[in-house]
Design an enzyme around this catalytic site. Structure first.
Site, short mmCIF file in Angstrom:
data_model
loop_
_atom_site.label_atom_id
_atom_site.label_comp_id
_atom_site.label_asym_id
_atom_site.label_seq_id
_atom_site.Cartn_x
_atom_site.Cartn_y
_atom_site.Cartn_z
N CYS A 160 -11.87 -13.53 -13.32
CA CYS A 160 -12.10 -12.91 -12.01
C CYS A 160 -13.10 -11.76 -12.15
CB CYS A 160 -10.78 -12.39 -11.44
SG CYS A 160 -10.97 -11.71 -9.78
N CYS A 203 -9.47 -4.93 -11.32
CA CYS A 203 -8.11 -4.41 -11.10
C CYS A 203 -7.46 -4.08 -12.45
CB CYS A 203 -7.28 -5.42 -10.32
SG CYS A 203 -8.14 -6.05 -8.86
N CYS A 209 -4.52 -6.17 -13.97
CA CYS A 209 -4.50 -7.63 -13.88
C CYS A 209 -4.95 -8.35 -15.15
CB CYS A 209 -5.37 -8.08 -12.71
SG CYS A 209 -5.19 -9.84 -12.38
N CYS A 227 3.71 -20.59 -2.78
CA CYS A 227 2.59 -19.65 -2.70
C CYS A 227 1.56 -19.98 -3.78
CB CYS A 227 3.07 -18.22 -2.96
SG CYS A 227 4.45 -17.74 -1.94
N CYS A 237 1.87 -20.43 1.58
CA CYS A 237 1.27 -19.10 1.49
C CYS A 237 0.13 -19.21 0.48
CB CYS A 237 2.32 -18.10 0.98
SG CYS A 237 1.64 -16.46 0.67
N CYS A 280 1.44 -11.22 4.58
CA CYS A 280 2.26 -10.82 3.44
C CYS A 280 1.47 -9.74 2.72
CB CYS A 280 2.49 -12.03 2.53
SG CYS A 280 3.30 -11.61 0.97
N ARG A 296 10.09 -8.28 -0.32
CA ARG A 296 10.24 -9.13 -1.52
C ARG A 296 10.29 -8.31 -2.80
NH1 ARG A 296 6.17 -12.62 -1.09
NH2 ARG A 296 7.47 -13.76 0.34
#
Ligand code: SAM
Ligand code: DTB
Ligand code: SF4
Length: 327
Positions: A54, A58, A61, A98, A129, A189, A261
């Site tokens: 990616c 972040c 991550c 998801c 999702c 979400c 959640r």
């Protein structure tokens, strides 16, 4: 019905946080009971449909190309593989599937393929999702037309701490995507991550951002950082378990009709801590032994925990979503 507020101040939220623990939990649990069956937990299963490499930075991550985590990169999974995983998830009792992709944003060609997946998973009788990064208004409309139930896009942390965690996209970029998704009529979400070295005021400020959105997210994932070796946040100071529970409780009070959640990080939580989170108002989990790239408790472990707590996971009538939809 208690009217939902979108004008919380930082000092009001701080006052909730610093109450004696029992007072906070009592208040949160009482509201939880008013809006939900306290013995029901919704279960979602996650699948990484495109892993690693990616371009974003972040700091938490495993999938950022800029981090040095040991993650096998994978191209977008073929449709039949996704459908097979969704069938297994359904057999294991999940009600929502998801799908997550390690993209900054999907291209329109990416989106064509994800739409095929959404339609196939929906046809199995599962809620759908996806979390694909930033979306344009037009892309959000296409996802809505494909029948997508939820879009996950997190604010991750407070606006004040955000720049310490991510520099390749702004907080406003995230708010813009949330607006596109909301305007397209998809359920939102949206939550964040705790245990990234933030202060209590950042947790207060993150919850303020979530609660003061024009409409509360239908689903609010609260993740405990999963520390992955090779990421900048590996070795960050751990958050006290009771401060995590307090954050769940405050989320429940601020967003009484949303599904909260208990997301990533459960592998490092005791049964007792999870039980406190459910008491404080958490009523959804990720179910299945893998999150996106890291591990999650296996189904047997979760079954045993739910049996001990008398928690049921059957899909319920959408009466609670109905109440938020009218807010
Ligand atoms: N790439 C897309 C994006 O970031 O919008 C979607 C996938 S991304 C992995 C979805 C969310 O997972 C992140 O926003 C973050 O909140 C959460 N997450 C990622 N890594 C995590 C970790 N190590 N611990 C806890 N939560 C994590
Ligand atoms: C969310 O808030 N948590 C999930 C989901 N949305 C996509 C992701 C958790 C990822 C945990 C780290 C990993 O497995 O890579
Ligand atoms: Fe990429 Fe999403 Fe991971 Fe950030 S959280 S590096 S955008 S996969």
């Amino acid at each position: 019905m208690n009217s939902l507020r979108h004008d919380w101040t930082l000092s009001e939220i701080t006052a909730l946080f610093v109450q004696p623990f029992n007072d906070l939990l009592f208040q949160a649990h009482r509201l939880h009971r008013e809006h939900f069956d306290p013995n029901h937990v919704q279960v979602s299963t996650l699948l990484s449909i495109k892993t690693g490499a990616c371009p974003e930075d972040c700091a938490y991550c495993s999938q950022s190309a800029r981090n040095d985590a040991d993650v096998e990169r994978e191209r977008l999974l073929p449709l039949d593989e996704v459908v097979a995983k969704a069938k297994t998830a359904k057999l294991n009792g999940a009600t929502r599937f998801c799908m997550g992709a390690a993209w900054r944003n999907p291209t329109d060609r990416n989106l064509d393929k994800v739409i095929d997946m959404i339609e196939a998973v929906h046809a199995l009788g599962l809620e759908t999702c996806v979390t694909l990064g930033m979306l344009t208004r037009q892309q959000s409309i296409r996802l809505k037309q494909a029948g997508l139930d939820y879009y996950n896009h997190n604010l991750d942390t407070s606006p004040e701490y955000y720049g310490d965690i991510i520099t390749t996209r702004t907080y406003q970029d995230r708010l813009d995507t949330l607006e596109h998704v909301r305007d397209a009529g998809i359920n939102v979400c949206c939550g964040g991550i705790l245990g990234m070295g933030e202060q209590q005021q950042d947790r207060v400020s993150l919850l303020q951002q979530l609660a003061n959105l024009p409409k509360h997210p239908e689903s609010v994932p609260i993740n405990m950082l999963v520390q992955v070796e090779g990421t900048p946040l590996y070795g960050a100071e751990k958050l006290d378990a009771l401060d995590f529970v307090r954050t769940i409780a405050v989320a429940r009070i601020l967003m009484p009709c949303s599904w909260v959640r208990l997301s990533a990080g459960r592998s490092d939580m005791s049964d007792e801590m999870q039980a406190l989170c459910f008491f404080a108002g958490a009523n959804s989990i990720f179910y299945g032994d893998k999150l996106l790239t890291t591990s999650n408790p296996d189904e047997n472990q979760d079954r045993m925990l739910f049996d001990k707590l008398g928690i049921n996971t059957e899909q319920q009538a959408a009466q609670d979503l109905g109440s938020i939809a009218s807010a």
